[in-house]
Design a protein around this motif. Structure first.
Motif, PDB file in Angstrom:
ATOM      1  N   CYS A  61     -33.783  57.858  73.754  1.00 31.69           N
ATOM      2  CA  CYS A  61     -35.130  57.437  73.370  1.00 31.69           C
ATOM      3  C   CYS A  61     -35.869  58.604  72.745  1.00 31.69           C
ATOM      4  CB  CYS A  61     -35.927  56.897  74.560  1.00 31.69           C
ATOM      5  SG  CYS A  61     -36.378  58.160  75.776  1.00 31.69           S
ATOM      6  N   THR A  63     -42.586  54.750  72.919  1.00 34.31           N
ATOM      7  CA  THR A  63     -41.188  55.082  73.204  1.00 34.31           C
ATOM      8  C   THR A  63     -40.259  54.154  72.425  1.00 34.31           C
ATOM      9  OG1 THR A  63     -41.742  55.873  75.424  1.00 34.31           O
ATOM     10  CG2 THR A  63     -39.440  55.304  74.998  1.00 34.31           C
ATOM     11  N   SER A 111     -36.327  53.083  71.759  1.00 32.25           N
ATOM     12  CA  SER A 111     -34.971  53.144  72.306  1.00 32.25           C
ATOM     13  C   SER A 111     -33.970  53.457  71.198  1.00 32.25           C
ATOM     14  CB  SER A 111     -34.600  51.824  72.978  1.00 32.25           C
ATOM     15  OG  SER A 111     -35.411  51.591  74.111  1.00 32.25           O
ATOM     16  N   ASP A 139     -30.057  53.311  70.189  1.00 31.51           N
ATOM     17  CA  ASP A 139     -28.862  52.579  70.602  1.00 31.51           C
ATOM     18  C   ASP A 139     -27.559  53.259  70.194  1.00 31.51           C
ATOM     19  OD1 ASP A 139     -30.414  50.103  71.465  1.00 31.51           O
ATOM     20  OD2 ASP A 139     -30.986  50.235  69.350  1.00 31.51           O
TER      21      ASP A 139
END
Length: 384
Positions: A80, A87, A89, A91
């Motif tokens: 993150c 925030t 994320s 992947d």
């Protein structure tokens, strides 16, 4: 007389930096204290922050000090990041096959989240591969972080980081550039690179060991701290600041900014050295490299044998191999470049720096050529 030619591992303290560090060590104060001594210590940290920011074209508030480049990379390599207080994320992590281990090992990403970007025979990343993976991530509503270094620590090969930055922008991804080997050897500008995060290390440019930095393209980008606790570094890294090392880092940054002509001098020395060495293969010589770095090999000879011989003769260089548990193996960088085993086993890194002289290079060339001829002759006799 010893001749030190291993500046990519760590460049000796510049005299002005040494003096600055000694003066800072006399300042017995914590930069978080509000009394006069504490304010003086804080002043040294903030002066260094501005100097490091100036060195890479960043804004003052976007610099966070760490213990070095590895910690800086580990801090950013997490699933993150923070953009304008939100925030995001991450992947997928895409890193080149020739990255420093602190990036290649992926930080806090799971192994299944990491893709390795291949490189060609010169060590240049496959931009088409990167573009394809970024397109795939975006089409699947996944957000990617890309880790590509500015310059390789072993071969000196420069990556097309501006092109990487453009691809990252097109695919709404994020970009970490390990620029540890750049400052002092190249002009580095975070905006031109296009990285969201740039990582640096003090001792690579003649500053003290124990200081590094994360530089953000702007204060809009942030990260979760790796070391949590107090509010030091604007809550970016807890723990009392290493005032002397940070101050020395700042002074080193100021010095290299003042003397851009030094890069041309070192490049000329490196080129002369390569022209005069006999029987060597220069790896990465077909593409742009750092002006101070030569990765050379005498096919048929092992790096370990050459290193020991040179050390006994008074020359400090590094192997292109990585040492693990006392056993020398072929470098992952050269393996990724598909360098022949006979060449990779004999790879050495010679890296010049601010205190390298023409006389030292001349002495090295003479010693290396004589040593290589002797070792090759002995090897032929043994084989016969």
């Amino acid at each position: 007389m010893r001749v030190y030619l291993d500046h990519n591992a760590g460049s000796p303290l510049r005299p002005q930096v040494k003096q600055a560090v000694m003066e800072a060590l006399d300042l017995a104060a914590n930069a978080s204290s509000v009394h006069e001594e504490g304010r003086k210590a804080k002043g040294l940290v903030e002066r260094a922050r501005q100097s490091v920011a100036n060195m890479v074209g960043a804004v003052n508030g976007a610099v966070t000090f760490t213990s070095g480049g590895s910690e800086a990379n580990a801090t950013i390599l997490q699933p993150c990041i923070i953009v304008k207080g939100k925030t995001i994320s991450i992947d997928r992590l895409l890193v080149s096959a020739t990255e420093h281990d602190s990036v290649l090992k992926g930080g806090r990403f799971a192994a299944g989240q990491i893709d390795i970007i291949p490189v060609d025979a010169d060590g240049i990343i496959d931009l088409a591969f990167l573009s394809d993976r970024l397109s795939s991530s975006r089409s699947n509503s996944k957000t990617a972080l890309v880790g590509v270094m500015l310059a390789n620590n072993e071969t000196g090969v420069l990556q097309p980081v501006e092109a990487v930055g453009q691809l990252v922008a097109e695919h709404e991804a994020y970009f970490l550039c390990d620029a540890v080997q750049g400052p002092g050897k190249l002009a580095v500008d975070i905006e031109r690179v296009g990285a969201h995060f740039l990582t640096l290390s003090s001792h690579k440019l003649g500053g003290p060991q124990g200081a590094g930095a994360i530089v953000r393209r702007s204060e809009a980008y942030a990260f979760q701290p790796l070391i949590r606790g107090g509010g030091q570094e604007s809550f970016g890294r807890a723990g009392t600041e290493n005032i002397a090392a940070i101050h020395g880092f700042g002074v080193a940054a100021e010095l290299i900014a003042e003397d851009a002509s030094e890069r041309d001098r070192i490049a000329a020395l490196r080129d002369t050295m390569e022209q005069q060495l006999t029987g060597v293969v220069v790896l990465g010589s077909n593409v742009d490299r750092l002006p101070n770095t030569s990765c050379i090999s005498v096919p048929g000879l092992t790096a370990e044998t050459i290193l020991i011989s040179l050390d006994l003769l008074g020359f400090a260089v590094s192997s292109g191999s990585a040492c693990s548990s006392g056993k020398v193996g072929v470098s992952h960088v050269l393996t990724a470049m598909n360098v022949a085993q006979s060449t990779a086993r004999g790879a050495l890194r010679v890296s010049l720096g601010w205190n390298t002289t023409g006389e030292q290079v001349k002495l090295f060339v003479e010693a290396f050529n004589n040593m290589a001829a002797t070792l090759s002759s002995r090897q032929r006799v043994t084989a016969a």
